[in-house]
Each structure stands twice: as C-alpha cells, then as structure tokens.
Scaffold this motif. Structure first.
Motif, PDB file in Angstrom:
ATOM      1  N   MET A   1       1.207  -1.444  -0.001  1.00  0.00           N
ATOM      2  CA  MET A   1       0.136   0.360  -0.304  1.00  0.00           C
ATOM      3  C   MET A   1       0.668   1.309   0.273  1.00  0.00           C
ATOM      4  SD  MET A   1      -3.212   0.648   2.736  1.00  0.00           S
ATOM      5  CE  MET A   1      -4.273   2.093   2.301  1.00  0.00           C
ATOM      6  N   ALA A   2       0.928   2.105  -1.035  1.00  0.00           N
ATOM      7  CA  ALA A   2       1.342   3.532  -1.318  1.00  0.00           C
ATOM      8  C   ALA A   2       1.161   4.720  -0.134  1.00  0.00           C
ATOM      9  CB  ALA A   2       1.133   3.608  -2.254  1.00  0.00           C
ATOM     10  N   GLU A   3       2.282   5.274   0.067  1.00  0.00           N
ATOM     11  CA  GLU A   3       2.677   5.831   1.625  1.00  0.00           C
ATOM     12  C   GLU A   3       1.320   6.996   1.361  1.00  0.00           C
ATOM     13  OE1 GLU A   3       4.981   8.414   4.542  1.00  0.00           O
ATOM     14  OE2 GLU A   3       5.146   5.859   4.718  1.00  0.00           O
ATOM     15  N   VAL A   4       0.704   8.007   1.461  1.00  0.00           N
ATOM     16  CA  VAL A   4      -0.044   8.609   0.830  1.00  0.00           C
ATOM     17  C   VAL A   4       0.462  10.056   1.805  1.00  0.00           C
ATOM     18  CG1 VAL A   4      -2.133  10.791   0.626  1.00  0.00           C
ATOM     19  CG2 VAL A   4      -2.237   8.393   0.492  1.00  0.00           C
ATOM     20  N   ASP A   5       1.205  11.089   1.055  1.00  0.00           N
ATOM     21  CA  ASP A   5       1.396  12.484   1.657  1.00  0.00           C
ATOM     22  C   ASP A   5       0.310  13.457   2.105  1.00  0.00           C
ATOM     23  OD1 ASP A   5       3.027  14.238   2.737  1.00  0.00           O
ATOM     24  OD2 ASP A   5       3.708  14.848   0.956  1.00  0.00           O
ATOM     25  N   ILE A   6      -0.498  13.464   3.246  1.00  0.00           N
ATOM     26  CA  ILE A   6      -1.734  15.099   2.972  1.00  0.00           C
ATOM     27  C   ILE A   6      -0.385  15.461   3.549  1.00  0.00           C
ATOM     28  CG2 ILE A   6      -3.281  15.411   4.900  1.00  0.00           C
ATOM     29  CD1 ILE A   6      -3.601  12.694   4.213  1.00  0.00           C
ATOM     30  N   PRO A   7      -1.099  16.542   3.171  1.00  0.00           N
ATOM     31  CA  PRO A   7      -0.307  18.255   3.145  1.00  0.00           C
ATOM     32  C   PRO A   7      -0.401  18.664   4.357  1.00  0.00           C
ATOM     33  CG  PRO A   7      -1.353  18.990   1.244  1.00  0.00           C
ATOM     34  CD  PRO A   7      -1.594  17.396   1.691  1.00  0.00           C
ATOM     35  N   HIS A   8       0.284  18.789   5.543  1.00  0.00           N
ATOM     36  CA  HIS A   8       0.079  19.442   7.297  1.00  0.00           C
ATOM     37  C   HIS A   8      -0.919  20.619   6.810  1.00  0.00           C
ATOM     38  CE1 HIS A   8       3.945  17.447   9.433  1.00  0.00           C
ATOM     39  NE2 HIS A   8       3.204  16.944   8.429  1.00  0.00           N
ATOM     40  N   SER A   9      -0.884  21.534   5.780  1.00  0.00           N
ATOM     41  CA  SER A   9      -1.977  22.422   6.287  1.00  0.00           C
ATOM     42  C   SER A   9      -3.172  22.087   6.374  1.00  0.00           C
ATOM     43  CB  SER A   9      -1.833  23.557   4.951  1.00  0.00           C
ATOM     44  OG  SER A   9      -1.793  22.930   3.736  1.00  0.00           O
ATOM     45  N   LEU A  10      -3.488  20.591   5.708  1.00  0.00           N
ATOM     46  CA  LEU A  10      -5.038  20.261   5.416  1.00  0.00           C
ATOM     47  C   LEU A  10      -5.234  19.587   6.970  1.00  0.00           C
ATOM     48  CD1 LEU A  10      -7.768  19.979   3.561  1.00  0.00           C
ATOM     49  CD2 LEU A  10      -6.385  17.447   2.829  1.00  0.00           C
ATOM     50  N   ILE A  11      -4.511  18.822   7.834  1.00  0.00           N
ATOM     51  CA  ILE A  11      -4.312  18.149   8.862  1.00  0.00           C
ATOM     52  C   ILE A  11      -4.746  19.361   9.693  1.00  0.00           C
ATOM     53  CG2 ILE A  11      -3.545  16.941  10.474  1.00  0.00           C
ATOM     54  CD1 ILE A  11      -1.749  16.003   8.201  1.00  0.00           C
ATOM     55  N   ARG A  12      -4.399  20.414   9.301  1.00  0.00           N
ATOM     56  CA  ARG A  12      -4.176  21.506  10.357  1.00  0.00           C
ATOM     57  C   ARG A  12      -6.254  22.522  10.101  1.00  0.00           C
ATOM     58  NH1 ARG A  12       0.589  23.727  12.714  1.00  0.00           N
ATOM     59  NH2 ARG A  12       2.256  22.520  11.192  1.00  0.00           N
TER      60      ARG A  12
END
Length: 157
Positions: free
Chosen positions: A1-12
């Motif tokens: 399963m590929a790791e997804v890079d979620i932007p920290h700005s979206l998490i915030r």
C-alpha cells in the motif's frame, strides 16, 4: 500500500474545523442553551449543562496548557474534574464560563493554525500536540452531544 503524503495545512484546517465543533459548533450550542435550564438534572443523569461545561472546560484547559508548554505540563490526563454544584450561581457566571471556554478553544485553534507549531513532535510522555488537539475535539464533541440531548429534553431546542 502506497504512503499518501497529506499536506500539513490540510490536517491543520481539518483539526481547526473539528476543534470548533464541526457541524455542531460548540460555542454556538453553549450560547443557545438557556441559563435558566443549565442547572436541570434529568432523572438518571449525573450531569446538567453546567456540569458538562465545567468538565469540558477543565479538560480543554489541561490539554491547552500541554500544547502551550509541553515540557512543563506533561501530566495531561489527571482525574476528571466534575463541578460539585449542578447549576450556575448566576447568568453572569454561566456566560463567563462560556467566554472562558471559547477563549481557550480559540487559543488552541491559533496554536494548531500556526505553521511553526510542530504538531507531531513526540514529548517525554509519548504524546504530541496533534494528539492533544484531537483529544480535545473528541472529548468536547462527546460532551456537546450530551449537552444537545439534555437541551432537547428540557426544551432548549
């Protein structure tokens, strides 16, 4: 399963939305709750709206202190605070408590929104600031649900 890079700005952004209550905005619901009904204890329950607000505010305060100064506030889950009295002494105290809750909620929001806040640094207690924010939003969401249910039963909504 590929790791997804979620932007920290979206998490915030998502954390901020949920800290404020998402589709059930915490402060709006508290302000809508009538002071004269905030002390009602329904049969079978050990809490009123006043007790819930005091409990939520105390836990949020503890977690905010950790977020503001993690190394000096490593004890993040002390015994739960439940106010001893079930009704606010005055309307002013009810509104002041809501103001304090809102002010600390917004302090936490500001910390989460600040790109220089490292949400994922692990501290000696094994926790992160992201954990503290998510714990706060989960805890407040749980108790806001209880408040909403009590409010419906006593005729607030």
């Amino acid at each position: 399963m590929a790791e997804v890079d979620i932007p920290h700005s979206l998490i915030r952004e998502h954390m901020v939305e949920l800290l404020r209550g998402g589709f059930a905005p915490n402060v709006i619901l508290l302000r809508e709750f009538h002071y004269d009904k905030a002390g009602i204890l329904l049969p079978g329950l050990h809490f009123s709206a006043w007790i819930l607000l005091g409990h939520m505010q105390a836990r949020q305060h503890t977690l905010l202190q950790f977020m503001k100064d993690p190394l000096s506030n490593l004890e993040i889950w002390p015994d739960a605070h439940w106010p001893p009295n079930h009704e606010p002494p005055t309307a002013h105290e009810w509104n002041t408590a809501i103001d304090a809750f809102e002010q600390e909620q917004e302090e936490m929001v500001q910390l989460v929104q600040n790109p220089s806040t490292d949400l994922f640094q692990v501290y000696p207690n094994g926790k992160t600031l992201a954990w503290a924010a998510m714990t706060t939003l989960h805890h407040n969401g749980y108790h806001i649900g209880q408040l909403k249910t009590v409010g419906r039963q006593v005729g607030v909504w």
